[in-house]
Design an enzyme around this catalytic site. Structure first.
Site, PDB file in Angstrom:
ATOM      1  CB  CYS A  41      46.950 -20.881  -0.579  1.00  0.00           C
ATOM      2  SG  CYS A  41      46.745 -21.517  -1.954  1.00  0.00           S
ATOM      3  CG  ASP A  43      46.279 -26.356  -1.580  1.00  0.00           C
ATOM      4  OD1 ASP A  43      45.511 -27.432  -0.861  1.00  0.00           O
ATOM      5  OD2 ASP A  43      47.203 -26.787  -2.194  1.00  0.00           O
ATOM      6  CG  HIS A  97      50.123 -24.003   1.438  1.00  0.00           C
ATOM      7  ND1 HIS A  97      50.026 -25.197   0.679  1.00  0.00           N
ATOM      8  CD2 HIS A  97      49.383 -23.124   0.331  1.00  0.00           C
ATOM      9  CE1 HIS A  97      49.372 -24.941  -0.322  1.00  0.00           C
ATOM     10  NE2 HIS A  97      49.151 -23.816  -0.718  1.00  0.00           N
TER      11      HIS A  97
HETATM   12 ZN   LIG Z   1      48.457 -22.831  -2.466  1.00  0.00          ZN
END
Ligand SMILES: [Zn+2]
Length: 208
Positions: A41, A43, A97
């Site tokens: 990801c 993120d 996650h």
């Molecule tokens: Zn994420």
């Protein structure tokens, strides 16, 4: 954030690397032979190399919102093709996650503009596993389970590609599904039964 800091950090990092090996950058310049393709990801809290303790040259990395592997995403498909067929990585990892904003957004009803099409892929994962997910009453647990199921489905999407099928046949390349627990820092192997998925879907998705 003062971006001057980034360049100062870089100077310090160069010094640190050269202290471990004088030829560090000379060696990096020679080329790459990573063993692993990591799909994770975007993120900012889920940094690929850091959480695996790997350095430059050790992992080929692709990141997008909610670690998706879409067959019509030219970017992701090019990364898979290049890493598997040309760099010849032996392991392909999809790492999701807990606390994933992309997965959370897909669980809610909201028009998010251009993101709608992307999040629809995660809503499709929800639809496929609707019975299991709807049986979970605790919202947080349901959310965490969707994160895991999304990783599994993206692994299945990888197995649908000709590159992975061919590499499995030729050199037994392995697909792994992991989840990074953002609350503890722990990396969890979902132990996806690669052989079973491969066997189950080959009847329909066989390409090579
Ligand atoms: Zn994420």
């Amino acid at each position: 954030m003062n971006l001057d800091k980034v360049f100062k950090n870089n100077e310090a990092w160069i010094k640190k690397q050269l202290a471990t090996s004088k030829s560090y950058f000379e060696d990096l310049g020679k080329g790459q032979t990573p063993e692993l393709l990591y799909i994770g990801c975007s993120d900012s809290r889920v940094t690929a190399e850091d959480l695996m303790g790997l350095g430059p040259g050790e992992a080929f990395v692709h990141r997008n919102i909610a670690n998706m592997v879409s067959g019509i995403d030219l970017n992701a498909m090019s990364v898979v093709e290049y890493a598997v067929s040309h760099l010849k990585v032996n392991h392909v990892v999809v790492c999701g996650h807990y606390g994933c904003g992309g997965v959370k957004a897909a669980m809610q009803s909201a028009d998010l503009g251009v993101l709608n099409g992307w999040l629809r892929n995660i809503r499709d994962v929800y639809r496929i596993h609707k019975t299991e997910l709807n049986a979970i009453t605790d919202e947080e647990k349901k959310y965490e389970r969707l994160v895991e199921l999304n990783v599994k489905e993206q692994c299945v999407n990888l197995i649908k590609t000709a590159a992975v099928q061919k590499a499995y046949r030729d050199r037994n390349v392995q697909v792994h599904g992991w989840v990074f627990d953002i609350h503890t820092g722990k990396l969890i192997d979902l132990k996806i039964d690669f052989e079973k998925y491969l066997h189950d879907i080959m009847e329909i998705y066989h390409l090579d």
